[in-house]
Design a protein around this motif. Structure first.
Motif, PDB file in Angstrom:
ATOM      1  N   ALA A 105       0.835  -1.209   0.000  1.00 37.18           N
ATOM      2  CA  ALA A 105       0.000   0.000   0.000  1.00 37.18           C
ATOM      3  C   ALA A 105       0.864   1.252   0.000  1.00 37.18           C
ATOM      4  N   ARG A 106       1.986   1.223   0.722  1.00 38.68           N
ATOM      5  CA  ARG A 106       2.892   2.368   0.743  1.00 38.68           C
ATOM      6  C   ARG A 106       3.565   2.557  -0.615  1.00 38.68           C
ATOM      7  N   ILE A 107       3.968   1.457  -1.234  1.00 42.48           N
ATOM      8  CA  ILE A 107       4.568   1.527  -2.570  1.00 42.48           C
ATOM      9  C   ILE A 107       3.564   2.110  -3.553  1.00 42.48           C
ATOM     10  N   LEU A 108       2.331   1.644  -3.457  1.00 41.22           N
ATOM     11  CA  LEU A 108       1.271   2.129  -4.333  1.00 41.22           C
ATOM     12  C   LEU A 108       1.017   3.617  -4.112  1.00 41.22           C
ATOM     13  N   GLN A 109       1.080   4.035  -2.880  1.00 39.74           N
ATOM     14  CA  GLN A 109       0.875   5.444  -2.543  1.00 39.74           C
ATOM     15  C   GLN A 109       1.929   6.321  -3.225  1.00 39.74           C
ATOM     16  N   ARG A 110       3.202   5.901  -3.153  1.00 38.94           N
ATOM     17  CA  ARG A 110       4.277   6.665  -3.796  1.00 38.94           C
ATOM     18  C   ARG A 110       4.152   6.609  -5.327  1.00 38.94           C
ATOM     19  N   MET A 166      -1.206  -0.175 -11.257  1.00 40.31           N
ATOM     20  CA  MET A 166      -1.762   0.085  -9.931  1.00 40.31           C
ATOM     21  C   MET A 166      -2.920  -0.857  -9.623  1.00 40.31           C
ATOM     22  N   LYS A 167      -3.744  -1.104 -10.612  1.00 42.09           N
ATOM     23  CA  LYS A 167      -4.854  -2.045 -10.408  1.00 42.09           C
ATOM     24  C   LYS A 167      -4.324  -3.432 -10.070  1.00 42.09           C
ATOM     25  N   SER A 168      -3.257  -3.822 -10.758  1.00 42.61           N
ATOM     26  CA  SER A 168      -2.668  -5.142 -10.528  1.00 42.61           C
ATOM     27  C   SER A 168      -2.144  -5.275  -9.101  1.00 42.61           C
ATOM     28  N   ILE A 169      -1.481  -4.229  -8.599  1.00 43.56           N
ATOM     29  CA  ILE A 169      -0.972  -4.261  -7.221  1.00 43.56           C
ATOM     30  C   ILE A 169      -2.127  -4.403  -6.232  1.00 43.56           C
ATOM     31  N   LEU A 170      -3.185  -3.643  -6.445  1.00 39.24           N
ATOM     32  CA  LEU A 170      -4.335  -3.703  -5.540  1.00 39.24           C
ATOM     33  C   LEU A 170      -4.991  -5.079  -5.553  1.00 39.24           C
ATOM     34  N   ILE A 171      -5.103  -5.670  -6.731  1.00 37.70           N
ATOM     35  CA  ILE A 171      -5.788  -6.955  -6.857  1.00 37.70           C
ATOM     36  C   ILE A 171      -4.935  -8.117  -6.370  1.00 37.70           C
ATOM     37  N   LYS A 172      -3.626  -8.075  -6.652  1.00 38.09           N
ATOM     38  CA  LYS A 172      -2.773  -9.242  -6.411  1.00 38.09           C
ATOM     39  C   LYS A 172      -1.988  -9.219  -5.102  1.00 38.09           C
ATOM     40  N   TYR A 173      -1.544  -8.024  -4.657  1.00 38.06           N
ATOM     41  CA  TYR A 173      -0.493  -8.017  -3.645  1.00 38.06           C
ATOM     42  C   TYR A 173      -0.862  -7.355  -2.319  1.00 38.06           C
ATOM     43  N   LEU A 174      -2.003  -6.713  -2.237  1.00 37.72           N
ATOM     44  CA  LEU A 174      -2.370  -6.134  -0.945  1.00 37.72           C
ATOM     45  C   LEU A 174      -2.746  -7.259   0.019  1.00 37.72           C
ATOM     46  N   PRO A 175      -2.265  -7.219   1.254  1.00 33.22           N
ATOM     47  CA  PRO A 175      -2.612  -8.286   2.199  1.00 33.22           C
ATOM     48  C   PRO A 175      -4.096  -8.270   2.527  1.00 33.22           C
ATOM     49  N   ASP A 181     -14.302  -2.650   1.462  1.00 32.60           N
ATOM     50  CA  ASP A 181     -15.154  -1.667   0.794  1.00 32.60           C
ATOM     51  C   ASP A 181     -14.314  -0.545   0.194  1.00 32.60           C
ATOM     52  N   MET A 182     -13.344  -0.063   0.962  1.00 36.89           N
ATOM     53  CA  MET A 182     -12.464   0.993   0.460  1.00 36.89           C
ATOM     54  C   MET A 182     -11.643   0.491  -0.717  1.00 36.89           C
ATOM     55  N   LEU A 183     -11.169  -0.732  -0.626  1.00 33.94           N
ATOM     56  CA  LEU A 183     -10.373  -1.318  -1.697  1.00 33.94           C
ATOM     57  C   LEU A 183     -11.193  -1.424  -2.980  1.00 33.94           C
ATOM     58  N   ARG A 184     -12.436  -1.882  -2.858  1.00 29.06           N
ATOM     59  CA  ARG A 184     -13.293  -1.999  -4.047  1.00 29.06           C
ATOM     60  C   ARG A 184     -13.590  -0.632  -4.655  1.00 29.06           C
ATOM     61  N   GLU A 185     -13.853   0.356  -3.800  1.00 32.32           N
ATOM     62  CA  GLU A 185     -14.127   1.709  -4.299  1.00 32.32           C
ATOM     63  C   GLU A 185     -12.920   2.268  -5.050  1.00 32.32           C
ATOM     64  N   LEU A 186     -11.740   2.041  -4.498  1.00 38.42           N
ATOM     65  CA  LEU A 186     -10.524   2.538  -5.129  1.00 38.42           C
ATOM     66  C   LEU A 186     -10.291   1.854  -6.472  1.00 38.42           C
ATOM     67  N   LEU A 187     -10.478   0.539  -6.505  1.00 47.53           N
ATOM     68  CA  LEU A 187     -10.320  -0.185  -7.763  1.00 47.53           C
ATOM     69  C   LEU A 187     -11.328   0.290  -8.803  1.00 47.53           C
ATOM     70  N   PHE A 188     -12.562   0.488  -8.379  1.00 43.43           N
ATOM     71  CA  PHE A 188     -13.589   0.968  -9.289  1.00 43.43           C
ATOM     72  C   PHE A 188     -13.196   2.326  -9.871  1.00 43.43           C
ATOM     73  N   ASP A 189     -12.689   3.209  -9.013  1.00 41.29           N
ATOM     74  CA  ASP A 189     -12.263   4.541  -9.469  1.00 41.29           C
ATOM     75  C   ASP A 189     -11.139   4.443 -10.497  1.00 41.29           C
ATOM     76  N   LEU A 190     -10.196   3.528 -10.270  1.00 38.78           N
ATOM     77  CA  LEU A 190      -9.074   3.369 -11.198  1.00 38.78           C
ATOM     78  C   LEU A 190      -9.535   2.808 -12.541  1.00 38.78           C
ATOM     79  N   PHE A 191     -10.455   1.840 -12.502  1.00 41.89           N
ATOM     80  CA  PHE A 191     -11.010   1.313 -13.747  1.00 41.89           C
ATOM     81  C   PHE A 191     -11.735   2.409 -14.522  1.00 41.89           C
ATOM     82  N   GLU A 192     -12.539   3.203 -13.803  1.00 38.10           N
ATOM     83  CA  GLU A 192     -13.294   4.277 -14.449  1.00 38.10           C
ATOM     84  C   GLU A 192     -12.365   5.341 -15.030  1.00 38.10           C
ATOM     85  N   LEU A 193     -11.320   5.690 -14.266  1.00 40.17           N
ATOM     86  CA  LEU A 193     -10.379   6.703 -14.738  1.00 40.17           C
ATOM     87  C   LEU A 193      -9.621   6.209 -15.963  1.00 40.17           C
TER      88      LEU A 193
END
Length: 219
Positions: A105-110, A166-175, A181-193
């Motif tokens: 999550a920190r790597i993704l943030q940077r 970024m989507k791949s990191i969220l889907i595959k590597y976040l513990p 709910d927050m994770l799904r919202e974030l992924l949805f936003d990235l797909f839409e963007l």
């Protein structure tokens, strides 16, 4: 106009980027666009791009397009991305990193922070170089320093590509986390963007570039 929006609710964002407002009653698309000073052929073209995945503007369609309305639309899209969309995703990214306190999550943030700066730089090049150049052509002013729209086309990067990483990191590597709910919202936003950026790029490459190329030939 109401029927157009009822058929595809995502066009509400398109409406906003043309500075058109709800409350138009039974007015047609042409009537709403005329009242708002918007090119109705351009508006309908953008609606088709956002509604039909395989739609591509044709060369013959460009003759009815207002270059001024196109610049306004692209500029307003930039304002939406920079002022609302990108910062909104950044807030969710920061909150996820804080609540999960995980290395991915920190790597993704940077990664996102760097990406946001890259996108803003991409937009600023267009706003301070490309758009003024096109405005100059519309006002019959000579191009600056031999610049032409093909230089923009040659160096135009697809700003949506890194979103897939970024989507791949969220889907595959976040513990495993309770923040699903927050994770799904974030992924949805990235797909839409990503989808939105792809359509934005299409409008620049398939509409702006050939339209301005024709203006250069005629000038």
């Amino acid at each position: 106009m109401a029927d157009v929006l009822m058929a595809n609710h995502r066009l509400l964002l398109v409406l906003n980027r043309f500075r058109l407002h709800l409350g138009f009653g039974e007015k047609s698309v042409e009537e709403v666009c005329a009242a708002g000073g918007v090119s109705s052929p351009l508006f309908l073209m953008v609606c088709n791009v956002h509604t039909f995945g395989d739609y591509l503007p044709q060369a013959g369609d460009l003759r009815a397009i207002s270059a001024r309305s196109l610049l306004d639309y692209l500029q307003n899209s930039h304002l939406y991305y920079k002022g609302k969309c990108l910062p909104g995703i950044r807030c969710k990214m920061d909150a996820l990193a804080e609540r999960t306190d995980s290395r991915p999550a920190r790597i993704l943030q940077r990664f996102y922070s760097d990406y946001q700066a890259e996108v803003v730089n991409h937009f600023e090049y267009e706003e301070f170089t490309v758009f003024p150049y096109v405005a100059g052509l519309m006002e019959d002013r000579a191009g600056r320093g031999g610049y032409n729209i093909r230089q923009f086309e040659k160096n135009h990067s697809n700003i949506e590509e890194k979103l897939n990483d970024m989507k791949s990191i969220l889907i595959k590597y976040l513990p495993d986390t309770e923040e699903q709910d927050m994770l799904r919202e974030l992924l949805f936003d990235l797909f839409e963007l990503e989808d939105d950026f792809r359509k934005h790029t299409l409008m620049e490459e398939k509409v702006l570039v050939p339209l301005v190329s024709q203006m250069e030939k005629e000038g």
